[in-house]
Design a protein around this motif. Structure first.
Motif, PDB file in Angstrom:
ATOM      1  N   VAL A 281       2.085   3.398   0.351  1.00 35.98           N
ATOM      2  CA  VAL A 281       2.902   2.310  -0.203  1.00 35.98           C
ATOM      3  C   VAL A 281       2.019   1.118  -0.577  1.00 35.98           C
ATOM      4  O   VAL A 281       2.168   0.520  -1.653  1.00 35.98           O
ATOM      5  N   ARG A 282       1.079   0.764   0.313  1.00 29.69           N
ATOM      6  CA  ARG A 282       0.196  -0.386   0.043  1.00 29.69           C
ATOM      7  C   ARG A 282      -0.669  -0.164  -1.192  1.00 29.69           C
ATOM      8  O   ARG A 282      -1.047  -1.119  -1.879  1.00 29.69           O
ATOM      9  N   ALA A 283      -0.956   1.096  -1.495  1.00 34.27           N
ATOM     10  CA  ALA A 283      -1.769   1.376  -2.685  1.00 34.27           C
ATOM     11  C   ALA A 283      -1.084   0.884  -3.957  1.00 34.27           C
ATOM     12  O   ALA A 283      -1.743   0.547  -4.943  1.00 34.27           O
ATOM     13  N   PHE A 284       0.251   0.818  -3.926  1.00 37.60           N
ATOM     14  CA  PHE A 284       1.000   0.323  -5.090  1.00 37.60           C
ATOM     15  C   PHE A 284       1.342  -1.155  -4.982  1.00 37.60           C
ATOM     16  O   PHE A 284       1.364  -1.865  -5.982  1.00 37.60           O
ATOM     17  N   LEU A 285       1.635  -1.636  -3.766  1.00 37.46           N
ATOM     18  CA  LEU A 285       2.144  -2.993  -3.603  1.00 37.46           C
ATOM     19  C   LEU A 285       1.078  -4.002  -3.192  1.00 37.46           C
ATOM     20  O   LEU A 285       1.319  -5.214  -3.271  1.00 37.46           O
ATOM     21  N   GLY A 286      -0.075  -3.519  -2.737  1.00 38.89           N
ATOM     22  CA  GLY A 286      -1.147  -4.432  -2.361  1.00 38.89           C
ATOM     23  C   GLY A 286      -1.000  -4.983  -0.954  1.00 38.89           C
ATOM     24  O   GLY A 286       0.051  -4.871  -0.321  1.00 38.89           O
ATOM     25  N   ASP A 287      -2.050  -5.628  -0.478  1.00 36.26           N
ATOM     26  CA  ASP A 287      -2.086  -6.124   0.899  1.00 36.26           C
ATOM     27  C   ASP A 287      -1.235  -7.367   1.096  1.00 36.26           C
ATOM     28  O   ASP A 287      -0.876  -7.710   2.231  1.00 36.26           O
ATOM     29  N   ASP A 288      -0.900  -8.076   0.011  1.00 40.21           N
ATOM     30  CA  ASP A 288      -0.119  -9.312   0.156  1.00 40.21           C
ATOM     31  C   ASP A 288       1.368  -9.030   0.360  1.00 40.21           C
ATOM     32  O   ASP A 288       2.102  -9.905   0.817  1.00 40.21           O
ATOM     33  N   PHE A 289       1.813  -7.835  -0.003  1.00 37.05           N
ATOM     34  CA  PHE A 289       3.232  -7.491   0.169  1.00 37.05           C
ATOM     35  C   PHE A 289       3.500  -7.158   1.637  1.00 37.05           C
ATOM     36  O   PHE A 289       2.673  -6.532   2.309  1.00 37.05           O
ATOM     37  N   ASP A 290       4.667  -7.583   2.133  1.00 40.42           N
ATOM     38  CA  ASP A 290       5.014  -7.376   3.538  1.00 40.42           C
ATOM     39  C   ASP A 290       5.544  -5.948   3.748  1.00 40.42           C
ATOM     40  O   ASP A 290       6.742  -5.725   3.902  1.00 40.42           O
ATOM     41  N   VAL A 291       4.608  -4.985   3.762  1.00 43.99           N
ATOM     42  CA  VAL A 291       4.973  -3.587   3.973  1.00 43.99           C
ATOM     43  C   VAL A 291       5.539  -3.382   5.374  1.00 43.99           C
ATOM     44  O   VAL A 291       6.432  -2.560   5.592  1.00 43.99           O
ATOM     45  N   GLU A 292       5.027  -4.146   6.335  1.00 44.85           N
ATOM     46  CA  GLU A 292       5.503  -4.027   7.716  1.00 44.85           C
ATOM     47  C   GLU A 292       7.011  -4.278   7.795  1.00 44.85           C
ATOM     48  O   GLU A 292       7.745  -3.555   8.476  1.00 44.85           O
ATOM     49  N   LYS A 293       7.498  -5.283   7.076  1.00 42.50           N
ATOM     50  CA  LYS A 293       8.916  -5.640   7.128  1.00 42.50           C
ATOM     51  C   LYS A 293       9.768  -4.690   6.299  1.00 42.50           C
ATOM     52  O   LYS A 293      10.830  -4.245   6.748  1.00 42.50           O
TER      53      LYS A 293
END
Length: 499
Positions: A281-293
């Motif tokens: 998921v982070r590969a598409f949304l980047g590290d700044d997106f709150d993937v944890e939430k």
């Protein structure tokens, strides 16, 4: 009209078939294929309430409707799939239509037939089914020696929508994907899609370009697997000019093997699998997106179904700003949208409730055995397809973590073997029963909630049969184990009672 005349008229409207298949979806069409091929001398009919074949693929018409599992295993074992692994409903229906046309199955299928009652008579060793034509209202009656239930597991006429406070106050439109209006105009509109499963993940990117904005509103996140909609092994074998029949079988085996290994890892090392899924998921949304939430579920991987996101289209829509995701709980609907428990409000012209299915056990048909209403929830399942006290009936319920068709194919082979065995024994009735060695067996839910627990299953667990702690009295999720076990089922075991 005299009583005798009434009985004569009823008898004239009764049709008899050796086997009656309920449902013309992926399992029912597959069952018809096996009947036509293996028992050409037997009469059979397929009844379906819809206007055409396809089951779920005919019911759902929302934008972008597609499979959430690969078509190499969702496709039939006997017909190679030659397209992309994740397919549209149109492609799946075309594939099924080819099976029907190539095997002259259309003459066995009747549409617009709603079955209302199914009654078993031990005196006659027959099922009697009452049905009504949905287009004309004509009442029909069928008798059959053997009933093959392929009707699926959810109510096609209506999806599941929770009751939220204030729904009547909302001035816009509320739509469920299962009954998507074909004239729904969402261009330039603000749309909120409630849900977090495969339907929501499919719908959002497919309407995002036309909407003013689309928001995915979820109470809790779901796991997804983003990736290319391609199978490298299949592509390589095609470059080598391998026959499609071989490609189909090889790729199916590889997918099943990899899927079993993934499911095992999800149980044995859930933290590592979670990290891998979130990295995708982070590969598409980047590290700044709150993937944890927004994309880290509360449960370990595979306790609910994991949908494949071809090309990562959901995440690309979010990254582009055309779509957004909100993880929160609904407080109430308002005139202009949704008020959340966090205090935030979401304005909307259209609200889509992608909130799941309504479980429908045995197609909402009123079943009875010798005049007594069948309480399906009090039966015990034999390998998830036959049930104690229910004669001459097999039910197709597929896998949660693998393709439905893998089990539908396997159950079809069992049905044909059972029918042949009954012929050889010169018997007309078979049912399953607990044996002496099963007397003290604990009775458990249909499936362990700690193993798999989607909402539609938890809401309807009381409607489903009980299971035991022995392999033959369970609906297993292990295709590889069942693939070996099913052909070895001893049809003369004490679990089978013939008459």
């Amino acid at each position: 009209m005299s009583e005798a005349a009434t009985l004569t008229r009823t008898a004239q409207k009764t049709e008899h078939f050796d086997v009656l298949i309920v449902g013309a979806g992926i399992a029912g069409v597959g069952g018809a294929y096996h009947m036509a091929k293996e028992r050409p001398g037997s009469s059979f009919v397929v009844l379906d309430v819809q206007e055409t074949f396809g089951g779920t693929w005919a019911t759902h018409k929302y934008p972008g409707i597609r499979s959430d599992s690969d078509l190499y295993t969702f496709g039939y074992s006997f017909k190679p799939w030659v397209g992309a692994p994740i397919a549209t409903a149109e492609e799946i229906l075309r594939y099924m239509g080819e099976v029907i046309d190539d095997n002259d199955l259309a003459r066995h299928i009747r549409y617009k037939h709603k079955i209302t009652k199914a009654s078993w008579s031990s005196q006659d060793n027959l099922w009697t089914l009452e049905a009504v034509r949905t287009d004309t209202g004509e009442e029909l009656r069928f008798t059959t020696n053997f009933l093959w239930m392929c009707q699926g597991y959810f109510r096609h006429s209506k999806g599941y929508t929770p009751e939220w406070p204030g729904m009547a106050d909302f001035k816009g439109k509320i739509v469920h994907p299962q009954t998507w209006p074909q004239d729904l105009d969402y261009k330039g509109k603000k749309v909120v899609v409630i849900g977090s499963g495969a339907t929501a993940a499919t719908l959002v990117p497919n309407i995002a370009d036309d909407c003013a904005h689309v928001t995915l509103l979820q109470r809790s996140p779901t796991y997804f697997i983003p990736g290319r909609n391609a199978n490298e092994l299949a592509d390589t074998l095609r470059e080598l000019k391998i026959d499609e029949t071989w490609i189909h079988e090889i790729v199916r085996r590889k997918i099943v093997h990899d899927g079993a290994a993934f499911a095992r890892r999800a149980q044995e090392e859930p933290e590592a699998v979670t990290a891998e899924l979130l990295a995708g998921v982070r590969a598409f949304l980047g590290d700044d997106f709150d993937v944890e939430k927004h994309f880290t579920p509360r449960y370990r991987p595979w306790r609910q179904r994991i949908a494949f996101i071809p090309g990562g289209d959901l995440f690309m829509g979010i990254a582009s700003g055309k779509a957004s995701v909100v993880t929160d709980e609904i407080d109430r609907f308002t005139e202009k949208g949704i008020a959340l428990k966090s205090g935030e409000t979401l304005e909307a012209d259209i609200i889509v409730t992608a909130t799941g299915f309504d479980l429908a056990v045995l197609g909402d048909i009123d079943f009875s055995i010798d005049g007594k209403t069948l309480d399906f929830g009090k039966t015990v399942t034999y390998r998830g397809m036959m049930f104690t006290g229910v004669p001459n009936m097999v039910w197709v319920f597929g896998y949660f973590r693998a393709s439905w068709t893998l089990r539908a194919d396997m159950v079809a082979e069992f049905v044909l073997r059972l029918l042949k065995h009954m012929d050889e024994k010169h018997v007309k009735k078979v049912e399953v029963a607990l044996r002496e060695q099963d007397d003290n067996m604990p009775l458990l839910p249909w499936i362990d909630p700690e193993n798999f627990n989607p909402g539609y299953l938890m809401r309807g667990m009381h409607l489903l049969p009980k299971s035991g702690d022995k392999p033959e009295w369970r609906h297993s999720q292990d295709y590889l184990a069942e693939k070996e076990a099913f052909p070895l089922i001893d049809l003369d075991d004490k679990a089978f009672v013939y008459k």
